[in-house]
Design an enzyme around this catalytic site. Structure first.
Site, mmCIF file in Angstrom:
data_model
loop_
_atom_site.group_PDB
_atom_site.id
_atom_site.type_symbol
_atom_site.label_atom_id
_atom_site.label_comp_id
_atom_site.label_asym_id
_atom_site.label_seq_id
_atom_site.Cartn_x
_atom_site.Cartn_y
_atom_site.Cartn_z
ATOM 1 N N SER A 34 1.042 -116.062 -1.099
ATOM 2 C CA SER A 34 0.107 -116.572 -2.108
ATOM 3 C C SER A 34 -0.973 -115.568 -2.449
ATOM 4 O O SER A 34 -1.534 -115.605 -3.528
ATOM 5 C CB SER A 34 -0.586 -117.833 -1.599
ATOM 6 O OG SER A 34 0.317 -118.879 -1.445
ATOM 7 N N GLU A 84 -7.079 -118.541 11.545
ATOM 8 C CA GLU A 84 -8.099 -117.765 10.832
ATOM 9 C C GLU A 84 -9.186 -117.240 11.761
ATOM 10 O O GLU A 84 -9.743 -116.162 11.538
ATOM 11 C CB GLU A 84 -8.744 -118.620 9.737
ATOM 12 C CG GLU A 84 -7.827 -118.964 8.576
ATOM 13 C CD GLU A 84 -6.893 -120.126 8.880
ATOM 14 O OE1 GLU A 84 -7.044 -120.763 9.934
ATOM 15 O OE2 GLU A 84 -5.994 -120.393 8.054
ATOM 16 N N HIS A 122 -7.427 -117.961 -4.482
ATOM 17 C CA HIS A 122 -7.570 -119.405 -4.701
ATOM 18 C C HIS A 122 -9.033 -119.848 -4.696
ATOM 19 O O HIS A 122 -9.398 -120.868 -4.127
ATOM 20 C CB HIS A 122 -6.742 -120.189 -3.668
ATOM 21 C CG HIS A 122 -5.257 -120.032 -3.869
ATOM 22 N ND1 HIS A 122 -4.649 -118.800 -4.016
ATOM 23 C CD2 HIS A 122 -4.256 -120.943 -3.961
ATOM 24 C CE1 HIS A 122 -3.354 -118.964 -4.190
ATOM 25 N NE2 HIS A 122 -3.076 -120.245 -4.165
ATOM 26 N N ARG A 166 -5.956 -112.247 -8.161
ATOM 27 C CA ARG A 166 -5.367 -111.966 -6.836
ATOM 28 C C ARG A 166 -4.337 -110.837 -6.937
ATOM 29 O O ARG A 166 -4.120 -110.099 -5.980
ATOM 30 C CB ARG A 166 -4.725 -113.225 -6.238
ATOM 31 C CG ARG A 166 -3.634 -113.852 -7.084
ATOM 32 C CD ARG A 166 -2.972 -115.039 -6.383
ATOM 33 N NE ARG A 166 -2.278 -115.892 -7.333
ATOM 34 C CZ ARG A 166 -1.284 -116.713 -7.019
ATOM 35 N NH1 ARG A 166 -0.865 -116.809 -5.772
ATOM 36 N NH2 ARG A 166 -0.705 -117.452 -7.939
#
Lengths: 310, 285
Positions: free
Chosen positions: A37, A58, A109, A10
Site C-alpha cells: 500500500s 509498529e 493514507h 505515496r
C-alpha cells in the site's frame, strides 16, 4: 488548459526512495506489513539488502529504526498515517525525537484518503500529534513532484521527519524543475484579496477556489504550506501584511493542524483574521473520499465562500 | 579496549560499583536502588569483561554497544562508565541534578558512553536489535548487550523486538533479563505474572542461558558462551537475581524500587558493602 496528470503522492515516495537508496546504502526502508500500500515494492525488489519488514509491529519498527539511526543509518519507517502517528508515537518520541536521531516516518493514507476503510484507518490527528514533539519536522506534500523533492530533503535533513502522503491520486501541480525547501512555503498564485493557505491534498482545492474567486474579480494568494513544522512564519506574516485575511485549508482536524499553526502566528502578530477550513473535530466514516471532504466542507466552493465572507 | 579481570577482581569491581550506586542515590536523594543493585553483576561483567569500548573515543564505530532497556537502573551504568574512565568519578555526585550529564534516565546526547537514550520501559530491545542489524549490514564484529527488567517484559514491544532478532538472525545481540521478581507496584506474580521468562524467550527464537544473575562466575560464563556462539540465534541470559542485592534491608523489598536511603540507612548500607569487601579479601588470603 490540458488536464493535469493524476498521481497519488505515496507514489512520489515510492519512486524517490528507490533513487535515494541507490545513491546511498545507508538509506533503509522498514515496512510493517503495509509495503504494498505504501509503494515500497520497487525498493524491496531493487535494494533487498536495504529493506526490512518487521511485520505488524509498529512499536518495534520505530525502536529498530532508532537503533539503526544510532549506528549511522537513515531508516524510513513506512506505514499508514494513523499508525505511524499513534501506534508507535511514544517510541518515536523517546527513541527518535529526544535523541534527535535520523529516523524518518513515511506515512501514506493521510487524512480522509483511506476513505472506504473508515475512521480506524483515516487520520485527522496525526499532524498535530507529531508537531507537538520537540525536534520533529512535519511535512505533507501536495503532489507527486513535491513529494519526491521533499522526501529527498527529509533524507538530507538531520533529525526525525514525519512525511504524510495520500492514498488517492492528486493533480500534479509542479514542473520537474521546481525546487522545495523544508519550512519554506510555495507561492502558487498571487493576489491581494485574501490568502488561502493549504497543504497536501487540499492545495489543488485552494487553487480551484482561487479560480472561482478570480472569475468574480477577487484575486487571492495561494500558498502551499507543505511544512507545518517548522512553519514558514514569514510567509504567514507577509500574507497578513499584504491581504489582511487568511483562509486555511486542511484534510485534518482544525484543532492542532495547519489552521491552528497559522492562527497562532496571526494571533501573536495582533492583526489579520483567519478562518479554518478542515475537519471540525469529528471522525470520518466509510464513504468516497470526495464525499468525506464535502461533508467536512473542504471543497473549492466552501473555500471561496469563506474568503468572500471575510 | 577490553579489560581482562579475573572473576575475584570482577567481584571486587562489582562491590565498588554497588557502593557508588548507593552513594550517588543517597547524594541525589532520588533514584532506583533496587533494580540497579540486582543488575550490578551483569553491568560489571559487560563493561569489565565482555565489552570492547574506548573511554577516550566513546563513539568509536566498532565498539560493543550497551542498551539499558531498564533505564531506571542507570546508576549502575553510570558507575561503570565512571570507573571505566568515560568521565570523572566526582561526576557521579551530580546524578539527577540540573545540568548534569547524568539524567534520571540515560541520555545519549548528554552522557559519553550511553549508546541510546532509554527510560520509557519496553523499548530497549528493539533499539538493540536495530544496532545489531546495523552491525550485520556493515559487516562489523561488534556485539550489542541489552539489560531488560522482568517487569518491563509486560510490554508488548519486547516481544515484537524478539521477532526482529529471530528473523534477522541477530546472533550479535545478547539480552539479559534481570529476573528479580519485583516490579514497582509489587511482586511480578501479583502485578502481571511473567510466567517462565526463559521458556518465553526460547519460544521467541532466542538461545537462552538460565543462571544466578548475582553469581559473577555464572554471569561471565554465560556472557562468554553467548558471545562465542555466532550461530544465527539471538541470545538471552535469564538471570535470577535479588532486588536490592548487597544491602540487607533493601533485598527483596518492593519498597526499595525507587526510594533513596536517608543518612542512617546510607551509613548502614556502606558498612555492609565494605564488610562484604573485607570478608572477600579475608577469604581470598
Amino acid at each position: 488548459m490540458s488536464e493535469p496528470k493524476m498521481i497519488p503522492t505515496r507514489n512520489g515516495f515510492g519512486d524517490e526512495i528507490v533513487a535515494l537508496g541507490r545513491e546511498n546504502r545507508d538509506i533503509l526502508v522498514i515496512d510493517a506489513d503495509l509495503g504494498k500500500s505504501c509503494k515500497t515494492g520497487e525498493f524491496k525488489k531493487q535494494l533487498p539488502a536495504q529493506y526490512l519488514n518487521v511485520g505488524i509491529a509498529e512499536q518495534s519498527a520505530a525502536g529498530v529504526a532508532a537503533g539503526l539511526a544510532a549506528c549511522g543509518k537513515t531508516p524510513f519507517v513506512v506505514t499508514y498515517a494513523a499508525f505511524g502517528s499513534m501506534r508507535m508515537v511514544e517510541m518515536i518520541r523517546q527513541e527518535a525525537c529526544y535523541p534527535n536521531l535520523n529516523v524518518k516516518l513515511a506515512c501514506s493514507h493521510g487524512g480522509f484518503t483511506p476513505a472506504a476503510d473508515g475512521a480506524s484507518h483515516q487520520s485527522v490527528e496525526d499532524l498535530g500529534i507529531l508537531s507537538s514533539i520537540p525536534n520533529m519536522t512535519v511535512i505533507m506534500p501536495a503532489d507527486y513532484v513535491s513529494a519526491r523533492r521533499l522526501v529527498r530533503a527529509a533524507a538530507e535533513a538531520h533529525g526525525p521527519v514525519y512525511l504524510r502522503f495520500t492514498r488517492d491520486a492528486m493533480p500534479v501541480l509542479y514542473g520537474d524543475e521546481e525546487s522545495f525547501a523544508i519550512g519554506k512555503a510555495k507561492l502558487l498564485r498571487d493576489g491581494r484579496g485574501a490568502a488561502i493557505i493549504a497543504n497536501g491534498d487540499t492545495v489543488h482545492l485552494a487553487l480551484e477556489a482561487a479560480r472561482l474567486l478570480a472569475a468574480k474579480g477577487i484575486e487571492t494568494r495561494v500558498l502551499d504550506m507543505h511544512t507545518i513544522k517548522p512553519l514558514d512564519t514569514e510567509a504567514v506574516i507577509a500574507a497578513v501584511n499584504d491581504t489582511g485575511k487568511i483562509v486555511t485549508v486542511e484534510d485534518h482536524n482544525v484543532i492542532n493542524g495547519l489552521g491552528t499553526a497559522v492562527s497562532a502566528v496571526v494571533a501573536e502578530l495582533g492583526r489579520g483574521v483567519v478562518r479554518r477550513i478542515g475537519v471540525q473535530d469529528h471522525f470520518g466514516q466509510s464513504a468516497p473520499y470526495e464525499r468525506l471532504m464535502e461533508l467536512s466542507g473542504i471543497t473549492p466552493a466552501a473555500i471561496a465562500a469563506a474568503v468572500e465572507a471575510l | 579496549m577490553k579489560d581482562h579481570l579475573t572473576v575475584p577482581e570482577l567481584e571486587r569491581t562489582c562491590r565498588e560499583l554497588r557502593r557508588h550506586v548507593v552513594s550517588m542515590i543517597h547524594t541525589a536523594q532520588s533514584g532506583h536502588p533496587g533494580g540497579s543493585l540486582s543488575a550490578a553483576e551483569f553491568v560489571t561483567a559487560c563493561y569489565f569483561h565482555a565489552m570492547d569500548v574506548d573511554p577516550q573515543n566513546p563513539r568509536w564505530p566498532d565498539r560493543d554497544r550497551f542498551v539499558l532497556s531498564k533505564g531506571h537502573a542507570c546508576p549502575a551504568q553510570y558507575a561503570a562508565l565512571a570507573m571505566k574512565g568515560f568521565f570523572e568519578l566526582s561526576v557521579l555526585d551530580t546524578l539527577r541534578k540540573e545540568g548534569s550529564i547524568l539524567q534520571g534516565h540515560p541520555d545519549m546526547k548528554k552522557c559519553p558512553g550511553i549508546d541510546i537514550s532509554t527510560g520509557s520501559l519496553g523499548q530497549g530491545l528493539a533499539c538493540a536489535a536495530g544496532m545489531a542489524l546495523a552491525g550485520k549490514l556493515d559487516g562489523k564484529a561488534y556485539h550489542v548487550f541489552a539489560a531488560l527488567g522482568d517487569g518491563e517484559c509486560d510490554e508488548g514491544e519486547i516481544w515484537e523486538a524478539c521477532g526482529v532478532a529471530y528473523k534477522y538472525q541477530l546472533d550479535n545481540l545478547v539480552a539479559f533479563v534481570d529476573w528479580n521478581g519485583l516490579q514497582l507496584d509489587g511482586p511480578c506474580d501479583e502485578i502481571m505474572p511473567t510466567l517462565d521468562l526463559a521458556k518465553k524467550f526460547e519460544a521467541f527464537g532466542f538461545e537462552t542461558y538460565v543462571i544466578d544473575g548475582n553469581d559473577m562466575q555464572q554471569v561471565v560464563d554465560a556472557l562468554d558462551a553467548a558471545c562465542a556462539a555466532r550461530n544465527g540465534r539471538p541470545k538471552c541470559i535469564v538471570g535470577r537475581t535479588v532486588k536490592g542485592k548487597g544491602v540487607s534491608y533493601m533485598e527483596n523489598q518492593v519498597g526499595w524500587h525507587g526510594v533513596a536511603p536517608n543518612d542512617a540507612e546510607y551509613a548502614q548500607a556502606m558498612r555492609e558493602l565494605n564488610a562484604q569487601q573485607d570478608e572477600r579479601r579475608a577469604n581470598e588470603r
